[in-house]
Design an enzyme around this catalytic site. Structure first.
Site, PDB file in Angstrom:
ATOM      1  N   ASP A  57     -11.723   2.664   3.652  1.00  0.00           N
ATOM      2  CA  ASP A  57     -11.884   0.900   3.308  1.00  0.00           C
ATOM      3  C   ASP A  57     -13.564   0.913   3.144  1.00  0.00           C
ATOM      4  O   ASP A  57     -13.797  -0.401   2.870  1.00  0.00           O
ATOM      5  CB  ASP A  57     -11.431   0.224   4.686  1.00  0.00           C
ATOM      6  CG  ASP A  57     -10.008  -0.324   4.204  1.00  0.00           C
ATOM      7  OD1 ASP A  57      -9.780  -0.799   2.990  1.00  0.00           O
ATOM      8  OD2 ASP A  57      -9.268  -0.663   5.269  1.00  0.00           O
TER       9      ASP A  57
ATOM     10  N   GLN B 128      -4.636  -1.751   9.472  1.00  0.00           N
ATOM     11  CA  GLN B 128      -4.493  -3.159   8.578  1.00  0.00           C
ATOM     12  C   GLN B 128      -5.303  -4.332   9.702  1.00  0.00           C
ATOM     13  O   GLN B 128      -4.672  -4.249  10.728  1.00  0.00           O
ATOM     14  CB  GLN B 128      -3.122  -3.301   8.301  1.00  0.00           C
ATOM     15  CG  GLN B 128      -2.851  -4.619   7.746  1.00  0.00           C
ATOM     16  CD  GLN B 128      -3.406  -4.632   6.300  1.00  0.00           C
ATOM     17  OE1 GLN B 128      -3.106  -3.543   5.692  1.00  0.00           O
ATOM     18  NE2 GLN B 128      -4.085  -5.630   5.827  1.00  0.00           N
TER      19      GLN B 128
ATOM     20  N   LYS C  35       0.834  -1.248   0.070  1.00  0.00           N
ATOM     21  CA  LYS C  35       0.159   0.096   0.021  1.00  0.00           C
ATOM     22  C   LYS C  35       0.988   1.132  -0.042  1.00  0.00           C
ATOM     23  O   LYS C  35       0.437   2.274  -0.748  1.00  0.00           O
ATOM     24  CB  LYS C  35      -1.148  -0.102   1.499  1.00  0.00           C
ATOM     25  CG  LYS C  35      -2.019  -1.023   0.917  1.00  0.00           C
ATOM     26  CD  LYS C  35      -2.838  -1.316   2.289  1.00  0.00           C
ATOM     27  CE  LYS C  35      -3.673  -2.520   1.854  1.00  0.00           C
ATOM     28  NZ  LYS C  35      -4.370  -3.062   3.120  1.00  0.00           N
TER      29      LYS C  35
END
Ligand code: NAP
Length: 285
Positions: free
Chosen positions: A119, A96, A52
């Site tokens: 997200d 994460q 990422k």
């Protein structure tokens, strides 16, 4: 023989588009930033976070990494999220998952500002996906939609089967297909006649987490097969949920693992971070 859907190539195109828009925003004095929070030493999480950060660099997005020790408390993580919610350099916040077991991931997700929830995991953003009015598309399902679109096959009126009903993949995937007028069936571990249901799918999305789960007898001739799975086989090699070699001979289009859905998930994250910056700067057209 199926045509391979090249997720690497398509994701590179998406990232190039994002990079061009980020550069244009920079000229107007607007920078785009993503905070990536990782707690503990999960090696797979480390790989995802590094990928990422690399994608951010490629798109001109500033990335801010917060690597916290395994023993971090829920309160400490909540304090960091609050700080990031108020940090104007940070347009998107990504925690994460999974987080260590002393931390309730629902509480952490709920603490993220919906405007920075790149997200699309917060309750409000999930609700928006249900009603089809959203700024942020969930990264993996949105990436899958781009891969389906790249085939030129229209979802409208097609039989679509999603195997898996997780909140991050299966359910939102089914919703995006439904918004495109697909006739959608969601299968899970209690589904009866799974083989028969899957073999009627024009578009089959596998998000199970079991290597080789989708065999050729479960696939309709000419179907679009999207493999979300990321598993390790007996030799430790990365593989999807689909028995690629056998299914490739029967499907019309198929995504490989690696090089299919994975890169698209990251490209969508970059797109969402750009959207977040636009929303926060009142620049969404
Ligand atoms: P998950 O939360 O474990 O969900 C798996 C789903 O598969 C569940 O809904 C489960 O049904 C269903 N399932 C399990 N065994 C089954 C069976 N025998 N028959 C039918 N359905 C069955 O997993 P996830 O987070 O959705 O992830 C799925 C896979 O995608 C994993 O391999 C993950 O690593 C991968 N993934 C990849 C990306 C990417 O960017 N490429 C992103 C996210 C996830 P129940 O609900 O009944 O238990």
């Amino acid at each position: 023989m199926a045509q391979i859907i090249d997720g690497k190539k398509i994701s590179a195109e998406v990232k190039a588009g994002v990079a061009a828009e980020v550069a244009a925003l920079k000229e107007k004095g607007v920078s785009v930033g993503l905070a990536v929070v990782i707690v503990g030493n999960n090696p797979a999480s480390r790989v995802y976070v590094n990928n990422k950060k690399k994608a951010c660099a490629a798109c001109g997005i500033d990335s801010y990494e917060y690597a916290l020790p395994e023993e971090t408390t829920e309160e400490e993580l909540l304090r960091l999220i609050d700080q990031l919610n108020h940090d104007s350099k940070v347009n998107g916040i990504l925690v994460q998952l999974p987080v260590p077991k002393q931390i309730d991931d629902h509480k952490i997700i709920a603490a993220i500002s919906p405007l920075k929830d790149v997200d699309a995991f917060t309750e409000g953003n999930v609700g928006k996906i249900m009603i089809g009015e959203y700024n942020f598309l969930p990264c993996t399902p949105a990436g899958c939609m781009d891969l389906i679109d790249s085939t030129g096959v229209s979802v409208d009126g097609k039989n679509c089967v999603v195997i898996g009903r997780s909140n991050i993949v299966g359910k939102p995937m089914a919703m995006l297909l439904l918004h495109r007028n697909g006739t959608v069936t969601i299968c899970h571990s209690h589904t009866k006649n799974l083989r028969e249901i899957c073999s009627q799918a024009d578009i089959l999305v596998a998000a199970v987490g079991k290597a080789g789960f989708v065999t050729a007898d479960m696939v309709k001739e000419g179907a679009v097969v999207i493999d979300v799975g990321m598993n390790r086989n007996a030799e430790g090699k990365l593989c999807g949920d689909v028995d690629f070699e056998a299914v490739e001979k029967k499907a019309g289009y198929i995504t490989p693992v690696p090089g299919g859905v994975g890169p698209m998930t990251i490209a969508t994250l970059m797109r969402n971070t750009l959207t977040a910056a636009k929303v926060q700067n009142d620049l969404l057209g």
